[in-house]
Design an enzyme around this catalytic site. Structure first.
Site, PDB file in Angstrom:
ATOM      1  N   GLY A  14       0.816  -1.197   0.000  1.00  0.00           N
ATOM      2  CA  GLY A  14       0.000   0.000   0.000  1.00  0.00           C
ATOM      3  C   GLY A  14       0.855   1.254   0.000  1.00  0.00           C
ATOM      4  N   LYS A  77      -4.207  20.883  -5.201  1.00  0.00           N
ATOM      5  CA  LYS A  77      -4.987  21.202  -4.003  1.00  0.00           C
ATOM      6  C   LYS A  77      -4.403  22.448  -3.350  1.00  0.00           C
ATOM      7  CE  LYS A  77      -6.228  19.582   0.606  1.00  0.00           C
ATOM      8  NZ  LYS A  77      -6.062  18.540   1.636  1.00  0.00           N
TER       9      LYS A  77
END
Length: 496
Positions: A14, A77
């Protein structure tokens, strides 16, 4: 007798596992690094929003920003929009910029408060280039050394694609990946140190130092070594989340949306191929069925899958480095994604380990420093999140009213009191949110300071208003030349 650290074994892949593997191999190329993961074990994989230090991480690894955005379906962002948090129908932005300019001994908010007293009409955010860019839906890289035009940014991206991107990089650098499921953990009978991970097919992965990236299971740190867990659910009671992707909007916002609902809050994260959506809630106040209806009833675009449920307990491992195991990612603790800190905590955890990495024996002094700094970092993020909940004026549910009755951590109580009294912000060394962040959330949640620093009174009414207008007009100048966010992404990521 010394025991040189020659091999590091990373349990779990992950985002946490592959960020750890890639950075370890970059900094310590002589180390043997082996990562074990199983395709049968899923990852949380909803960490789609980040904060600006991710740029430093990517740059150190030598990642090309254009390739990174293209490979991860990433967007820019500039801020988080907090909607309905103080009261329904009201919103504010926590940006990655800093309002105003450096004017002297104290923060810009003191001079803005002095100017308000003299009749200034503009809000604090009108002096923030990130805010102005968000309002216009624009972005561009500004090539200047002038701090007035500094515009900090982070990314939204598909975290599973980011993990795969880093995996390719790490394997090219010499990290060995092993497919398998951990069935048994072999420990030294005298020291309790982990010596090997035994897989379900009988293979053994021996190592000198182990990184626990097994998520909330905490397979090594908590289960094998018995490290306790500090439960913070009495402050942050959310224990569940639903996550679902949906079709992207025609226009891509350059910020995350965090929308407070009657119970809990909903995230909306824009990627180039879809939107990420989710609802964070407490099972004490909202049933799973009602949470499902609340999330699905508030999607603005068509769902692309069925929602999946994530259970968690807010808190941290009491030791994040114990014996020869370091917890990175969710094995070290969990803080809800309100301020997009999950991926940053992976980054800071592995960077902290590298700064204290043992040459030979694992040193108790290094472990103590690691655990001290990790504890403070987790606690300051926890306090920042609590602030959003506590400082509300909503009356539409027991949930929000109960949040106002929280018994605050002492440090947060002091922070709020100091800002209310004199607009003062003080920070700890390991607080990742600096003054401008605390100011924006304090004021966005409705705190108006009673006073300001006396140095702001050195300006007459006319002088302070003239100075504010000069800064205001300077902040406006770059907006007209900026591209729309979508146009920037299209041009910037176009294959050469």
């Amino acid at each position: 007798m010394s025991s040189p650290i020659r091999k590091v074994v990373i349990a779990g892949g992950g985002t946490a596992g592959w960020m750890s593997a890639a950075l370890l191999k970059k900094v310590l190329p002589h180390l043997e690094i082996e990562l074990v993961e199983s395709a049968d074990i899923g990852t949380i994989g909803v960490g789609e929003a980040t904060i600006p230090p991710i740029q430093t991480f990517n740059q150190f690894l030598g990642l090309d920003e254009k390739t990174f955005l293209r490979e991860t379906n990433g967007t820019i962002k500039l801020a988080i929009s907090f909607e309905n948090w103080r009261v329904p129908g009201e919103s504010y932005l926590h940006t990655f910029g800093a309002p105003g300019a450096t004017l002297g001994f104290c923060g810009f908010q003191h001079f803005w408060l002095r100017a308000k007293k003299a009749g200034l009409q503009q809000s604090l955010w009108d002096f923030d280039l990130n805010y102005l860019s968000c309002q216009a839906g624009k972005f561009n890289k500004i090539q200047t050394e002038n701090p007035v035009y500094s515009m900090g940014y982070a990314y939204h991206f598909d975290s599973s694609l980011y993990g795969q991107f880093l995996r390719r990089l790490a394997e090219q650098s010499g990290v060995k990946r092993t497919e398998g499921t951990i069935a048994h953990i072999a420990q030294n009978a005298q020291t309790g140190f982990i010596e090997a991970l035994q897989l379900s097919d009988g293979r053994q992965l021996k190592g000198d130092l182990f990184i626990d990236c097994t998520g909330m299971r905490g397979l090594l740190l908590q289960q094998a070594l018995g490290v306790g867990y500090e439960d913070w659910s009495h402050w942050l009671c959310a224990d569940s989340a639903l996550a679902v992707p949906s079709q992207r909007h025609d226009t891509t916002l350059p910020y995350t949306r965090s929308i407070a609902r009657q119970t809990g809050w909903q995230w909306r994260i824009p990627l180039t191929h879809r939107n990420g959506n989710g609802l964070v809630y407490s099972s004490q106040y909202l049933s799973d069925d009602n949470a499902h209806d609340m999330l699905m009833g508030n999607l603005e675009t068509e769902a692309l899958d069925t929602p999946r449920t994530i259970r968690f307990k807010t808190g941290r491992a009491e030791q994040q480095w114990a014996k020869n195991v370091v917890g990175i990612g969710l094995s070290s603790g969990f803080l809800e994604p309100l301020e997009s800190t999950s991926i940053h905590l992976i980054q800071s955890g592995i960077v902290r380990l590298l700064k204290l990495f043992p040459k030979d024996d694992i040193l108790a002094s290094s472990q103590a420093l690691y655990n001290r700094d990790s504890k403070e970092e987790f606690e300051t993020i926890r306090d920042f999140i609590i602030l959003h909940y506590y400082q509300n004026e909503r009356t539409d549910s027991d949930f929000w009213q109960d949040m106002r009755r929280l018994a605050l951590p002492h440090r947060l109580e002091q922070k709020i009191a100091a800002f209310k009294d004199s607009a003062t912000i003080f920070n700890e060394a390991n607080d990742i949110f600096r003054d401008a962040s605390w100011v924006q959330v304090m004021m966005g949640q409705g705190i108006t300071p009673a006073s300001y620093h006396p140095s702001a009174d050195a300006y007459s009414d006319e002088a302070i208003l003239a100075l504010m207008q000069k800064i205001y007009h300077a902040k406006q100048q770059p907006i007209e030349q900026m591209l729309s966010h979508d146009e920037f992404l299209a041009r910037f990521t176009a294959a050469s």
